[in-house]
Design a protein around this motif. Structure first.
Motif, short mmCIF file in Angstrom:
data_model
loop_
_atom_site.label_atom_id
_atom_site.label_comp_id
_atom_site.label_asym_id
_atom_site.label_seq_id
_atom_site.Cartn_x
_atom_site.Cartn_y
_atom_site.Cartn_z
N CYS A 1 0.85 -1.18 0.00
CA CYS A 1 0.00 0.00 0.00
C CYS A 1 0.89 1.23 0.00
N ALA A 2 0.31 2.38 -0.35
CA ALA A 2 1.11 3.61 -0.38
C ALA A 2 0.22 4.84 -0.39
N ARG A 3 0.66 5.85 0.36
CA ARG A 3 0.07 7.18 0.26
C ARG A 3 0.86 7.93 -0.82
N ILE B 1 4.44 -2.43 3.34
CA ILE B 1 3.94 -3.80 3.21
C ILE B 1 3.49 -4.27 4.59
N ILE B 2 2.35 -4.94 4.65
CA ILE B 2 1.89 -5.60 5.87
C ILE B 2 1.58 -7.05 5.51
N ILE C 1 -7.59 -6.12 9.11
CA ILE C 1 -6.41 -5.49 9.72
C ILE C 1 -6.84 -4.78 10.99
N ARG C 2 -5.98 -4.81 11.99
CA ARG C 2 -6.20 -4.06 13.23
C ARG C 2 -6.03 -2.56 12.94
N PRO C 3 -6.94 -1.71 13.45
CA PRO C 3 -6.84 -0.27 13.19
C PRO C 3 -5.55 0.38 13.66
N GLU C 4 -4.88 -0.18 14.65
CA GLU C 4 -3.64 0.43 15.15
C GLU C 4 -2.43 0.16 14.25
N ARG C 5 -2.57 -0.72 13.27
CA ARG C 5 -1.45 -1.03 12.37
C ARG C 5 -1.23 0.14 11.41
N TYR C 6 0.01 0.40 11.10
CA TYR C 6 0.40 1.51 10.22
C TYR C 6 -0.29 1.43 8.85
N SER C 7 -0.33 0.25 8.27
CA SER C 7 -0.93 0.07 6.94
C SER C 7 -2.44 0.31 6.95
N TYR C 8 -3.08 0.10 8.08
CA TYR C 8 -4.52 0.32 8.17
C TYR C 8 -4.86 1.74 7.73
#
Length: 191
Positions: free
Chosen positions: A22-24, A31-32, A51-58
């Motif tokens: 993923c990418a902004r 990558i997760i 995915i857990r909301p606290e994960r960076y990729s979320y």
């Protein structure tokens, strides 16, 4: 031999262990690793990842609405594990895992060049279910490594040495036990 009753939990194994890229815009891609991914629908082609909301990729996926599911192989097991235990907030996972970010055809998120199959996805709906949120997503396109195509264009995905995750352990897929419909297929008559 008896049975034990355990509290409710997720024991549906084995699962595909996939790397989600993923990418902004204007930020390094991330990558997760996710084991909670699955097929939802054939027509239209849809998948889900949780995915857990606290994960960076979320946050990246929630904001952009795009990601790529990259299938994993025996050769990618170390990178797959690394991308599941390190945070993209702290490290460049593509660099550290020695993976190549390649352009996707339908989404801004890159695909992982070393993966035999890359599934480009756009989020249609997010279900906030508890510890994990589920991204219900439409498949926009599938990129395949032509190494696994034969002369007739048939894709031999099982030659890629795919891997799965089961109860804390990664496994490579092994011997063939049958093929879809083999239990009811008529045996060729002997002449």
């Amino acid at each position: 031999m008896g049975r034990e009753l355990w509290k409710a939990g997720n024991m549906l194994y084995p699962l595909p262990a996939v790397m989600i890229s993923c990418a902004r815009p204007d930020e390094r891609p991330n990558i997760i690793t996710v084991a909670w991914a699955g097929t939802i629908c054939t027509n239209p082609a849809m998948v889900s990842i949780s995915i857990r909301p606290e994960r960076y990729s979320y946050g990246i996926i929630r904001e952009t609405g795009e990601f790529v599911i990259n299938l994993t192989t025996k050769k990618l097991v170390r990178a797959t594990d690394y991308c599941g235990v390190r945070s993209g907030r702290d490290v460049d996972k593509f660099r550290e895992a020695h993976l190549t970010a390649a352009p996707s055809a339908y989404v801004q998120a890159p695909l992982i060049e070393e993966s035999p199959v890359n599934i480009e996805c756009r989020v249609k709906e997010v279900l906030e279910l508890g510890s994990h949120h589920m991204f219900l997503s439409e498949v926009l396109g599938v990129d395949v490594d032509d190494t696994y195509l034969d002369e007739q264009g048939k894709f031999h995905l099982n030659d890629a040495e795919l891997m799965v995750y089961s109860h804390g352990t990664y496994f490579s897929l092994g011997e063939t036990l049958g093929s879809f419909g083999y239990s009811v297929r008529k045996k060729a008559s002997r002449q």
